[in-house]
Design a protein around this motif. Sequence first.
Motif, PDB file in Angstrom:
ATOM      1  N   LEU A 309      43.595  44.262  34.584  1.00 60.13           N
ATOM      2  CA  LEU A 309      44.774  44.584  33.914  1.00 60.13           C
ATOM      3  C   LEU A 309      45.020  46.117  33.910  1.00 60.13           C
ATOM      4  O   LEU A 309      46.080  46.494  34.031  1.00 60.13           O
ATOM      5  CB  LEU A 309      44.407  44.153  32.304  1.00 60.13           C
ATOM      6  N   ALA A 310      43.967  46.882  33.879  1.00 60.89           N
ATOM      7  CA  ALA A 310      44.229  48.440  33.950  1.00 60.89           C
ATOM      8  C   ALA A 310      44.755  48.905  35.340  1.00 60.89           C
ATOM      9  O   ALA A 310      45.708  49.818  35.377  1.00 60.89           O
ATOM     10  CB  ALA A 310      42.948  49.069  33.743  1.00 60.89           C
ATOM     11  N   SER A 311      44.677  48.170  36.426  1.00 60.95           N
ATOM     12  CA  SER A 311      44.930  48.400  37.811  1.00 60.95           C
ATOM     13  C   SER A 311      46.218  48.069  37.899  1.00 60.95           C
ATOM     14  O   SER A 311      47.087  48.755  38.619  1.00 60.95           O
ATOM     15  CB  SER A 311      44.258  47.723  38.854  1.00 60.95           C
ATOM     16  N   GLY A 312      47.051  47.510  36.896  1.00 60.87           N
ATOM     17  CA  GLY A 312      48.492  47.064  37.028  1.00 60.87           C
ATOM     18  C   GLY A 312      49.006  47.904  36.141  1.00 60.87           C
ATOM     19  O   GLY A 312      50.270  48.016  36.348  1.00 60.87           O
ATOM     20  N   ILE A 313      48.637  49.017  35.662  1.00 64.76           N
ATOM     21  CA  ILE A 313      49.361  50.061  34.943  1.00 64.76           C
ATOM     22  C   ILE A 313      49.445  51.201  35.774  1.00 64.76           C
ATOM     23  O   ILE A 313      48.612  51.777  36.209  1.00 64.76           O
ATOM     24  CB  ILE A 313      48.603  50.445  33.527  1.00 64.76           C
ATOM     25  N   PRO A 314      50.559  51.830  36.129  1.00 62.50           N
ATOM     26  CA  PRO A 314      50.963  52.734  37.529  1.00 62.50           C
ATOM     27  C   PRO A 314      50.328  54.060  37.184  1.00 62.50           C
ATOM     28  O   PRO A 314      49.631  54.618  38.305  1.00 62.50           O
ATOM     29  CB  PRO A 314      52.339  52.839  37.521  1.00 62.50           C
ATOM     30  N   GLY A 315      50.276  54.383  35.776  1.00 69.07           N
ATOM     31  CA  GLY A 315      49.704  56.017  35.854  1.00 69.07           C
ATOM     32  C   GLY A 315      48.337  56.058  35.571  1.00 69.07           C
ATOM     33  O   GLY A 315      47.739  57.232  35.465  1.00 69.07           O
ATOM     34  N   LEU A 316      47.389  54.756  35.476  1.00 69.27           N
ATOM     35  CA  LEU A 316      46.077  54.881  35.439  1.00 69.27           C
ATOM     36  C   LEU A 316      45.425  54.840  36.844  1.00 69.27           C
ATOM     37  O   LEU A 316      45.764  54.097  37.570  1.00 69.27           O
ATOM     38  CB  LEU A 316      45.479  53.798  34.568  1.00 69.27           C
ATOM     39  N   LYS A 317      44.399  55.841  37.010  1.00 69.62           N
ATOM     40  CA  LYS A 317      43.722  55.732  38.114  1.00 69.62           C
ATOM     41  C   LYS A 317      42.041  54.908  37.775  1.00 69.62           C
ATOM     42  O   LYS A 317      41.365  55.684  36.736  1.00 69.62           O
ATOM     43  CB  LYS A 317      43.225  56.996  38.771  1.00 69.62           C
ATOM     44  N   VAL A 318      41.884  54.084  38.453  1.00 69.19           N
ATOM     45  CA  VAL A 318      40.832  53.184  37.953  1.00 69.19           C
ATOM     46  C   VAL A 318      39.834  53.119  38.842  1.00 69.19           C
ATOM     47  O   VAL A 318      40.251  52.755  40.248  1.00 69.19           O
ATOM     48  CB  VAL A 318      41.232  51.743  37.363  1.00 69.19           C
ATOM     49  N   ASN A 319      38.350  53.114  38.604  1.00 62.66           N
ATOM     50  CA  ASN A 319      37.462  52.531  39.447  1.00 62.66           C
ATOM     51  C   ASN A 319      37.162  51.270  39.108  1.00 62.66           C
ATOM     52  O   ASN A 319      37.150  50.747  37.960  1.00 62.66           O
ATOM     53  CB  ASN A 319      36.306  53.754  39.837  1.00 62.66           C
ATOM     54  N   LYS A 320      35.912  50.710  39.927  1.00 60.83           N
ATOM     55  CA  LYS A 320      35.292  49.523  39.310  1.00 60.83           C
ATOM     56  C   LYS A 320      34.059  49.934  38.955  1.00 60.83           C
ATOM     57  O   LYS A 320      32.671  49.874  39.866  1.00 60.83           O
ATOM     58  CB  LYS A 320      35.326  48.379  40.627  1.00 60.83           C
ATOM     59  N   PRO A 321      33.563  49.725  37.534  1.00 59.35           N
ATOM     60  CA  PRO A 321      32.285  50.336  37.007  1.00 59.35           C
ATOM     61  C   PRO A 321      31.479  49.015  37.482  1.00 59.35           C
ATOM     62  O   PRO A 321      31.651  47.667  37.379  1.00 59.35           O
ATOM     63  CB  PRO A 321      32.659  50.074  35.640  1.00 59.35           C
TER      64      PRO A 321
END
Length: 400
Positions: A309-321
């Motif tokens: 879900l977070a990866s689908g938000i354009p301004g968030l840079k997310v890693n995979k914990p």
Amino acid sequence: MRMDRISNRVKSLAASQTLAMSQKSNEMKAAGIDVINLSVGEPDFHTPAHIKAAAVKAIDENYTFYSPVPGYLSLRKAIAGKLSRENGLTYAPEQIVVGNGAKHALAEVLLAILNDGDEVVIPTPAWVSYTELVKLAGARPVEVLTGIDSDFKISADQLRSAIGPRTRALILCSPSNPTGSVYSADELRALVDALVDFPQVTIIADEIYEHILYTGKPFVSLGSFPEIADRTVLINGVSKAYAMTGWRIGYCAAPADIAKAVSKLQGQMTAGVSSIAQKAAEAAYTGPQECVEEMRRAFERRRDLVVRLASGIPGLKVNKPEGAFYLFPEVSHYFGRSDGRRTIVSSADLAMYLLEEAHVATVAGDAFGAPGYLRLSYAASDEAITEAMRRIAHALERLK
Ligand code: PMP
Ligand code: GLU
């Protein structure tokens, strides 16, 4: 005007932001606002029934007197048994001191080994209490900054250059709060190889999230490296693995001289911790372990959900914990943006905006020494996570 009677020691401490955000969200809930709390890091599961039953039995059997200062021998043997069974480590009960949670155990270890002016290396982002507890012990935290591009892990070179003549300790947390990063066996080996050159450094390994792991590989304890075993202190407890945050049982497993010093300190500060909670923790370590894996599986499913879900938000840079139950997205894309009423200039602003506008409680990265980030605890139901991420996406979309 009242005299200023608060000590400099306490005045210089920051309040715990994780607990403060959670309290604020609970106050809003009590006022009838539908807040989703992704701030505090604690399992949302109930303590398993057999552990609760052991506490009831302890009361019935009159475990109501002072316990030995470092904890009941039976509990320390159960912890030694856990360290042997799960981590292949040999500890005598005399090397283990049971405290009021891992937080207290860590505080005591720092007070036992640090002098004024000593330095402690803390890979950052780091859990809120490390810097403050180091300061409380009179020492100076030396933060070694990492970011999402290195999966929030320090390299051996970074570690070497952070260690100076006054360095007395390193605090390493893996799986990490707040990033969820996990050091692999090879990465730990590289850090250990560097540490061999600095025999004055005590290694404090906070392994409280050892069971909340999604690597598919066995957990590697820092206690399992013979080169540094005589100066490694393990911090752990039942809060996260057994959903027992309120019982307040943690421990340090340490070289005998450190354990003895911690026990002396505890003898003056608290004496043995709650007798009933100790008996419950003993049941946790000696009883059936399926509950730990069941909760781990639920956390892994939620990790996958929140990352998607977070990866689908354009301004968030997310890693995979790969462990723990935190997502630590980079959020600086939103700094300088406004919803027309307020402008976001920091992650503290963003956390407050999300709380007030989206009714989702998170913790600002500033609290962990990482101002460009935000921490979300996904120790919540799938429905709560899904709804929280929908609200966050909607609120962030309005920032132009
Ligand atoms: N270490 C870390 C990294 C944590 O996230 C926590 C959670 N509060 C603790 C230690 C302390 O846990 P407790 O005192 O509940 O055992
Ligand atoms: N470890 C949890 C957190 O980081 C519990 C709160 C605390 O003790 O900091 O949210």
